[in-house]
Design an enzyme around this catalytic site. Structure first.
Site, PDB file in Angstrom:
ATOM      1  CG  ASP A 201      -1.984   1.080   1.152  1.00  0.00           C
ATOM      2  OD1 ASP A 201      -2.390   1.451   0.032  1.00  0.00           O
ATOM      3  OD2 ASP A 201      -2.393   1.577   2.220  1.00  0.00           O
ATOM      4  CG  ASN A 451       5.048  -4.533   6.678  1.00  0.00           C
ATOM      5  OD1 ASN A 451       4.981  -4.139   7.836  1.00  0.00           O
ATOM      6  ND2 ASN A 451       4.047  -4.344   5.812  1.00  0.00           N
ATOM      7  CD  GLU A 452       0.649  -5.203   7.515  1.00  0.00           C
ATOM      8  OE1 GLU A 452       0.143  -5.144   6.377  1.00  0.00           O
ATOM      9  OE2 GLU A 452       0.265  -4.491   8.469  1.00  0.00           O
ATOM     10  CG  ASN A 505       2.318  -3.945  11.324  1.00  0.00           C
ATOM     11  OD1 ASN A 505       3.108  -3.603  12.199  1.00  0.00           O
ATOM     12  ND2 ASN A 505       2.691  -4.077  10.061  1.00  0.00           N
ATOM     13  CE1 TYR A 507      -3.228   0.830  10.785  1.00  0.00           C
ATOM     14  CE2 TYR A 507      -2.515  -1.409  10.317  1.00  0.00           C
ATOM     15  CZ  TYR A 507      -2.276  -0.053  10.317  1.00  0.00           C
ATOM     16  OH  TYR A 507      -1.081   0.429   9.852  1.00  0.00           O
ATOM     17  CE1 TYR A 511      -7.965  -0.303   6.270  1.00  0.00           C
ATOM     18  CE2 TYR A 511      -6.071  -0.700   7.669  1.00  0.00           C
ATOM     19  CZ  TYR A 511      -6.645  -0.086   6.576  1.00  0.00           C
ATOM     20  OH  TYR A 511      -5.896   0.751   5.787  1.00  0.00           O
ATOM     21  CD  GLU A 543       2.119  -0.980   9.428  1.00  0.00           C
ATOM     22  OE1 GLU A 543       0.896  -0.997   9.122  1.00  0.00           O
ATOM     23  OE2 GLU A 543       3.022  -1.308   8.651  1.00  0.00           O
ATOM     24  CD1 TRP A 588       0.029   3.126   8.361  1.00  0.00           C
ATOM     25  CD2 TRP A 588       2.204   2.632   8.585  1.00  0.00           C
ATOM     26  NE1 TRP A 588       0.549   2.972   7.108  1.00  0.00           N
ATOM     27  CE2 TRP A 588       1.876   2.675   7.204  1.00  0.00           C
ATOM     28  CE3 TRP A 588       3.507   2.357   8.965  1.00  0.00           C
ATOM     29  CZ2 TRP A 588       2.831   2.434   6.212  1.00  0.00           C
ATOM     30  CZ3 TRP A 588       4.436   2.112   7.989  1.00  0.00           C
ATOM     31  CH2 TRP A 588       4.098   2.151   6.628  1.00  0.00           C
ATOM     32  CE  LYS A 607      -4.575   3.074   8.037  1.00  0.00           C
ATOM     33  NZ  LYS A 607      -4.732   2.964   6.579  1.00  0.00           N
TER      34      LYS A 607
END
Length: 634
Positions: A201, A451-452, A505, A507, A511, A543, A588, A607
């Protein structure tokens, strides 16, 4: 094992990947030239010279995807000029250039200084996103895959000192399922237009985003230095290893010089330990740097090469739930960041760098993660000098087919047709190059190798276990981690036991549980306590945040408002303060940044607690109030 699909790893890895080289190019491909792993950054000193090639270069798009089958090394046509360093995408008012998929060419004339006749001289590109080739006149001299680490070409045997040559650098921005980061290229059914998609992203900025150098070396020179520091009571220890190019009959002499210019320690030999009495430690927020100077001295006592390496003496380790720097608990405050500014894209900019560090200091941040790729070496040097702590990350982002909803249903990331052995080989190379480049920075306290990723899926462990082992082999002195994605909960994740620190991370409230902070608070605490009970080790929230439109306000604290961003961060902080194993919080993001434009993103990801041009949102003031009044969490 679904990843290997019945094949051994080495059976499908190109031979050049079985040894540490900076290039993924195979020797038997006549268009591709193998390069050694890049070591020391060029520097100016009495025995080495350095010429910047930054500025305006001629610029052209390749005529088609197969253009490099006949490399375009003749003079480029008059017309376009592009600044270096900068991404090219937003420079020109031309949608064709902005959306280009494939090769582009940069070109300029260069003079080799006349006084270099007895030296070796090289062209070095700090990066080329995501593949680069260096041509001198009509000769292809170097090729490199990987968009964020340097590569170079020795041009000594192709251009005489005092002569002018035509330097062309080709740059290809294509991503496939076997590159790091991965992506796919599609071709329009009706227009034949090539379109790049990817699983991360942030915008796929391309070009020469960092500096280009011409530099000289003595024929016999210092090729690499590795330093590892330790502390023994009040004394500092620098364990060192110096490698030289070509055989030397001379001696390696070591001097350690403090910030006042005083020599505080000496040693001889290519390997050894230097002791500094009453050492001044490199500490977060209070950087102290010694100059570790290595010299090659010939049999007549003449110095034939010298290199000075800024060195901070400090220790790093994980003990229980604490992350220790110099045996003291360290709590990370800061951000995930991006190399991203208007017009320049990912182009390195000294003014933005200094201003960003000023904002980090103003807000009380002590750290950042290089999300999601190695940053420019100038940034790492500046972090060393400013005492900012860095989690250094590879470009391995997007190893998760389902994350951005691209799979259209059930996903499977680790497959022969998806993230496979060749991807893993490229990932290994990215780890080698990151650690080789940044191993001596005192600011770097931990390696993040991805990452992720889809760490909850079949094949994840088979993919990541060799990468974790490689990271530890290359640098046994620093902890390793990866940034865990929300769908890979503590119940589902399959790889976290391979690492030292849980970097998460999450949210909740954005989300998931969108806008419902009461529900999100319960879910967040449950998740964190699950990780705490399972591993009993440091947890860093790498994040957390919410998209926020600067200037949009709501008395109800609705999503996208500045009020909601502030309230959401406050909720996370309440939970963090209840979790004993929390070792850090990195919001983040530091600033808004560009992404692919679509129905999910309108002019980028919002963000940031600062806007893209670095204006503070309300949340920035809330973070400043928290972080400037936070000491340590013992």
């Amino acid at each position: 094992m679904k990843l290997l699909a019945g094949l051994s790893l080495l059976s499908i890895v190109p031979p050049s990947l079985c040894v540490p080289t900076a290039s993924l190019y195979q020797v038997n491909d006549p268009t591709k030239v193998e390069q050694p792993l890049i070591k020391l950054k060029p520097q100016q000193n009495p025995l080495r010279e350095l010429v910047s090639l930054d500025g305006l270069w001629k610029f052209a798009l390749a005529s088609g995807p197969n253009d490099t089958a006949q490399p375009w090394t003749a003079p480029l046509p008059k017309g376009l000029e592009c600044p270096v360093p900068a991404s090219y995408n937003d420079i020109f008012v031309d949608r064709k250039i902005h959306d280009h998929v494939g090769w582009v060419y940069y070109q300029r004339d260069v003079f080799v200084p006349k006084g270099w006749s007895k030296e070796r001289y090289l062209v070095r590109a700090e990066s080329a996103t995501h593949e680069g080739r260096i041509y001198v006149n009509d000769h292809l001299l170097a090729g490199h895959v990987g968009g964020y680490t340097p590569f170079e070409a020795d041009i000594t045997d192709f251009v005489a000192a005092g002569e002018k040559f035509r330097l062309t650098i080709g740059v290809n921005n294509e991503l496939t399922h076997e590159t790091i980061p991965p992506g796919e290229i599609s071709v329009g059914e009706f227009t034949g237009k090539r379109t790049q998609t990817y699983h991360h992203d942030f915008y796929n900025y391309a070009g020469l985003a960092r500096s280009i150098w011409l530099y000289s070396l003595p024929r016999q020179h210092i090729q690499d230095i590795t330093v590892v520091t330790d502390v023994d009571g009040r004394n500092g220890l620098i364990n060192y290893d110096v490698k030289v190019a070509n055989h030397t009959n001379g001696q390696i002499k070591i001097s350690v010089i403090d910030e006042d210019g005083k020599t505080v320690a000496n040693a001889s030999g290519a390997h050894g330990t230097v002791k500094i009495d009453s050492v001044k430690l490199w500490q977060p927020g209070a950087a102290y740097l010694y100059q570790f100077q290595a010299n090659i001295v010939d049999t007549h006592g003449k110095v034939v090469d010298t290199y000075s390496l800024a060195t901070g003496v400090r220790t790093v380790k994980v003990s229980g739930t604490k992350f220790l720097i110099n045996d003291k608990p360290f709590y990370f405050t800061g951000f995930g960041k991006h190399e991203d500014t208007s017009v320049r894209g990912k182009g390195h900019d000294q003014a933005y760098m200094v201003h960003d560090f000023q904002l980090l200091n103003w807000i009380g941040a002590n750290s950042f993660r290089t999300s999601h790729y190695p940053y420019a070496e100038e940034v790492m040097d500046f972090a060393d000098r400013q005492g900012i702590v860095v989690i250094d990350e590879t470009p391995a982002v997007g190893l998760n087919i389902a994350l951005l909803g691209l799979s259209g249903g059930e996903s499977q990331t680790f497959t022969p047709e998806g993230i496979n052995n060749n991807t893993q080989a490229a990932h290994k190379q990215a780890i080698r190059e990151l650690i080789s480049r940044d191993k001596n920075h005192p600011s770097v306290v931990m390696w993040s190798i991805a990452n992720e990723p889809a760490s909850q899926e079949d094949g994840a462990r088979e993919y990541f276990e060799p990468l974790a082992k490689l990271s530890r082999k290359l640098d046994p002195t620093r902890p390793i981690t990866f940034a865990n994605v929300g769908m890979a909960t503590f119940e589902k994740d399959r790889i976290s036991d391979l690492f030292d620190v849980s970097c998460l991370n999450r949210y909740f409230g954005w989300y998931s549980e969108t806008g419902d902070l009461a529900e999100a608070e319960v879910a967040l605490e449950k998740e964190l306590r699950g990780w705490e009970e399972k591993f009993n080790r440091p947890i860093i929230m790498t994040e957390y945040g919410a998209d926020t439109i600067a200037g949009f306000h709501s008395v109800l604290g609705l999503p996208w408002s500045e009020e909601f961003q502030t309230q959401m961060l406050d909720m996370y902080h309440r939970v963090f303060d209840r979790i004993g194993s929390m070792a850090g919080e990195q919001v983040w993001n530091f600033a808004d940044f560009q992404t692919t434009i679509g129905t999910m993103r309108v002019d980028g990801n919002k963000k940031g607690v600062f806007t893209r041009d670095r204006k503070p949102k309300a949340a920035a003031h809330g973070l400043r109030a928290r972080w400037t009044n936070m000491d340590t969490r013992d």
